[in-house]
Scaffold this active site. Structure first.
Site, PDB file in Angstrom:
ATOM      1  N   GLU A 130       0.557  -2.988  -6.423  1.00 31.79           N
ATOM      2  CA  GLU A 130      -0.250  -2.789  -4.410  1.00 31.79           C
ATOM      3  C   GLU A 130       1.071  -3.322  -3.326  1.00 31.79           C
ATOM      4  OE1 GLU A 130      -3.129  -1.426  -4.072  1.00 31.79           O
ATOM      5  OE2 GLU A 130      -3.698  -3.294  -5.194  1.00 31.79           O
ATOM      6  N   HIS A 131       1.283  -2.396  -2.788  1.00 35.45           N
ATOM      7  CA  HIS A 131       2.470  -2.507  -1.316  1.00 35.45           C
ATOM      8  C   HIS A 131       3.446  -2.001  -2.200  1.00 35.45           C
ATOM      9  CE1 HIS A 131       0.143  -3.986   1.794  1.00 35.45           C
ATOM     10  NE2 HIS A 131      -0.776  -4.441   0.487  1.00 35.45           N
ATOM     11  N   THR A 132       3.855  -1.077  -3.618  1.00 33.49           N
ATOM     12  CA  THR A 132       4.709  -0.545  -3.415  1.00 33.49           C
ATOM     13  C   THR A 132       4.830   0.451  -2.867  1.00 33.49           C
ATOM     14  OG1 THR A 132       3.674  -0.020  -5.757  1.00 33.49           O
ATOM     15  CG2 THR A 132       4.871  -2.008  -5.650  1.00 33.49           C
ATOM     16  N   ASP A 133       4.133   1.413  -2.610  1.00 32.24           N
ATOM     17  CA  ASP A 133       3.955   2.621  -2.605  1.00 32.24           C
ATOM     18  C   ASP A 133       5.352   3.309  -1.005  1.00 32.24           C
ATOM     19  OD1 ASP A 133       2.132   1.496  -0.123  1.00 32.24           O
ATOM     20  OD2 ASP A 133       0.291   3.960  -0.780  1.00 32.24           O
TER      21      ASP A 133
ATOM     22  N   SER B 251     -21.302  13.891  11.733  1.00 35.23           N
ATOM     23  CA  SER B 251     -20.972  12.986  10.951  1.00 35.23           C
ATOM     24  C   SER B 251     -22.412  11.860  10.468  1.00 35.23           C
ATOM     25  CB  SER B 251     -20.515  11.576  11.736  1.00 35.23           C
ATOM     26  OG  SER B 251     -20.003  10.611  10.597  1.00 35.23           O
TER      27      SER B 251
ATOM     28  N   LEU C 169     -10.808   0.807  -0.280  1.00 34.80           N
ATOM     29  CA  LEU C 169     -11.171   2.448  -1.710  1.00 34.80           C
ATOM     30  C   LEU C 169     -10.884   3.181  -0.611  1.00 34.80           C
ATOM     31  CD1 LEU C 169     -14.227   0.946  -3.102  1.00 34.80           C
ATOM     32  CD2 LEU C 169     -12.348   0.392  -3.867  1.00 34.80           C
TER      33      LEU C 169
ATOM     34  N   SER D 298     -10.382   6.866   4.432  1.00 41.20           N
ATOM     35  CA  SER D 298      -9.522   7.190   5.256  1.00 41.20           C
ATOM     36  C   SER D 298      -8.595   8.391   4.694  1.00 41.20           C
ATOM     37  CB  SER D 298      -8.748   6.655   6.361  1.00 41.20           C
ATOM     38  OG  SER D 298      -7.727   5.651   5.455  1.00 41.20           O
TER      39      SER D 298
ATOM     40  N   ASP E 180      -2.657   7.276  -1.590  1.00 40.97           N
ATOM     41  CA  ASP E 180      -4.367   7.083  -1.604  1.00 40.97           C
ATOM     42  C   ASP E 180      -4.261   8.864  -1.346  1.00 40.97           C
ATOM     43  OD1 ASP E 180      -4.367   4.426  -1.365  1.00 40.97           O
ATOM     44  OD2 ASP E 180      -4.741   4.889   0.813  1.00 40.97           O
TER      45      ASP E 180
ATOM     46  N   TYR F 116      -0.761  -4.838   8.051  1.00 40.19           N
ATOM     47  CA  TYR F 116      -0.077  -4.031   7.392  1.00 40.19           C
ATOM     48  C   TYR F 116       1.027  -3.774   7.263  1.00 40.19           C
ATOM     49  CZ  TYR F 116       0.119   0.624   3.977  1.00 40.19           C
ATOM     50  OH  TYR F 116       0.938   1.361   3.313  1.00 40.19           O
TER      51      TYR F 116
END
Ligand code: GLA
Length: 397
Positions: free
Chosen positions: A32-35, A66, A123, A126, A183, A233
């Site tokens: 997590e938060h490595t990409d 939508s 998840l 977006s 993602d 973020y």
């Protein structure tokens, strides 16, 4: 799928061959938060997805209905942003923009958009939406492209799915979040029954089978909703960049935090400002955990994998500070159930979901424990899914 087709006819009332495209959400097992630090991640695609049912049109206009917002909106390809465009319209608009810049021929279409990836839950709704929108554009401009995996549609436009993932990431940046590549990449490259170990620097990846007979992936939604664009973020990302910049003085080969080994970090961490030091410590140790998790998974050592998931959460909570009381509570509850191997928050944090690895016989006790205690403690209704790894994005019909 038949329903979505019928919905298209109901909403737009026109003929023409309806095509259905799908972009899945994802759950990240670890990393997590490595990409955005050039590091490693291990996500899997979900059955939950965003789908568009579309019919190409002669006019260069994209008209969308939508289902989620029960709202219709449209934009002209190559035109200005319509005044008061709803937020949900921005994603396909930005996707159109980046595709056009990449030289992809675009045509207009009408489409119904629906999805079952809960929004703001960690998840990747977006990314699922961006990827599904990108496939809609590829399908609309080339009605001759057969149904099949995203790869085929991308190739028909001279693109690879890796490039398509990068384009969708750029679209997300333009909406306002400086996200990494995870993602969009997993949404395009997911493989049924497998997790993907991705090197976010060069986008090389490996599919690792999940031992579903021995361990289940349980996703639990805390019901806490976050807004990624809220700045926390992007702030984390800047802190990482600052850390990498400061450490580069000691070793000029450091491009991103990915290049900092745990050993090197130990030697120089004292030179970093306190908060930056904690952020960097998370990223450096998390990269090492992903690589060890991949090894453990391949060797069938699910117990070790579970321990690494636990360590990942603790690091996200204490050093990266992206957890919260509800996520911590869910993790504690899960860890208290016999047969649970590991539990952690998944995605960006600040709310959303946890992911838990549990022996099959522990799934019902886990469900019972969460249902019995979580809502009482928080006033929020949890949602619980046992998730199988799904295939990546595709033109379905
Ligand atoms: C969000 C971003 C990803 C990644 C995760 C945290 O999902 O879109 O790129 O940074 O947060 O791991």
């Amino acid at each position: 799928m038949a329903d979505l087709l019928a919905r298209y006819r109901e909403i737009f009332g026109d003929g023409g061959t309806v095509r259905i495209v799908r972009g899945p959400g994802r759950v990240n097992l670890i990393g997590e938060h490595t990409d955005y630090n050039g590091g490693f991640v291990m996500p899997m695609a979900l059955e939950a997805a965003v789908r568009l049912a579309l019919v190409p049109q002669a006019d260069p206009v994209v008209t969308l209905w939508s289902e989620q917002f029960a709202e219709r909106a449209e934009f002209a390809l190559g035109g200005d942003e319509p005044a008061q465009a709803p937020h949900w319209l921005k994603y396909p608009m930005k996707v159109a923009e980046v595709l056009a810049e990449a030289g992809v021929k675009l045509s207009g279409f009408r489409a119904v958009v629906e999805g079952d990836v809960p929004v703001g839950s960690g998840l990747s709704s977006s990314a699922a939406y961006e990827v599904a929108s990108a496939l809609a554009f590829l399908a609309a401009a080339r009605p001759d492209v057969p149904a099949g995996p995203a790869e085929t549609a991308a190739a028909a436009h001279g693109l690879t799915t890796g490039r398509l993932a990068l384009l969708c990431q750029t679209a997300e940046h333009r909406v306002g979040v400086r996200c990494g590549i995870m993602d969009q990449f997993i949404s395009l490259h997911g493989k049924r029954g497998h997790a993907i170990v991705l090197d976010c620097r060069d986008l090389s990846y490996e599919a690792v089978p999940l031992p579903t007979d021995r361990a289940k992936v349980v996703v639990i939604d805390s019901g806490v909703r976050r807004k990624l664009t809220s700045g926390a973020y992007n702030e984390r990302r800047s802190q990482c960049e600052e850390g990498a910049g400061r450490l580069r003085k000691f070793s000029p080969d450091i491009k991103d935090l990915r290049d900092v080994t745990p050993e090197l970090f130990k030697v120089h961490e004292a030179s970093l400002p306190k908060i930056v030091r904690r952020r960097c410590r998370h990223v450096v140790t998390e990269d090492a955990r992903v690589l060890e998790s991949a090894r453990a998974l391949k060797e069938g050592d699910i117990e070790r994998f579970g321990e690494l998931m636990n360590a990942s959460h603790d690091s996200l909570r204490d050093d990266y500070e992206v957890s919260g009381p509800e996520l911590d509570l869910l993790v504690r509850m899960a860890r208290g159930v016999r047969g649970v191997l590991g539990s952690r928050l998944t995605g960006a944090g600040f709310g959303g979901c946890t992911v838990t690895l549990a022996r099959p016989e522990a799934v019902e006790p886990l469900r019972a424990a969460v249902l019995a205690g979580y809502e009482k403690a928080t006033g929020l209704a949890p949602r619980i899914w046992v998730s199988d790894a799904a295939d990546g994005a595709a033109i379905e019909t």
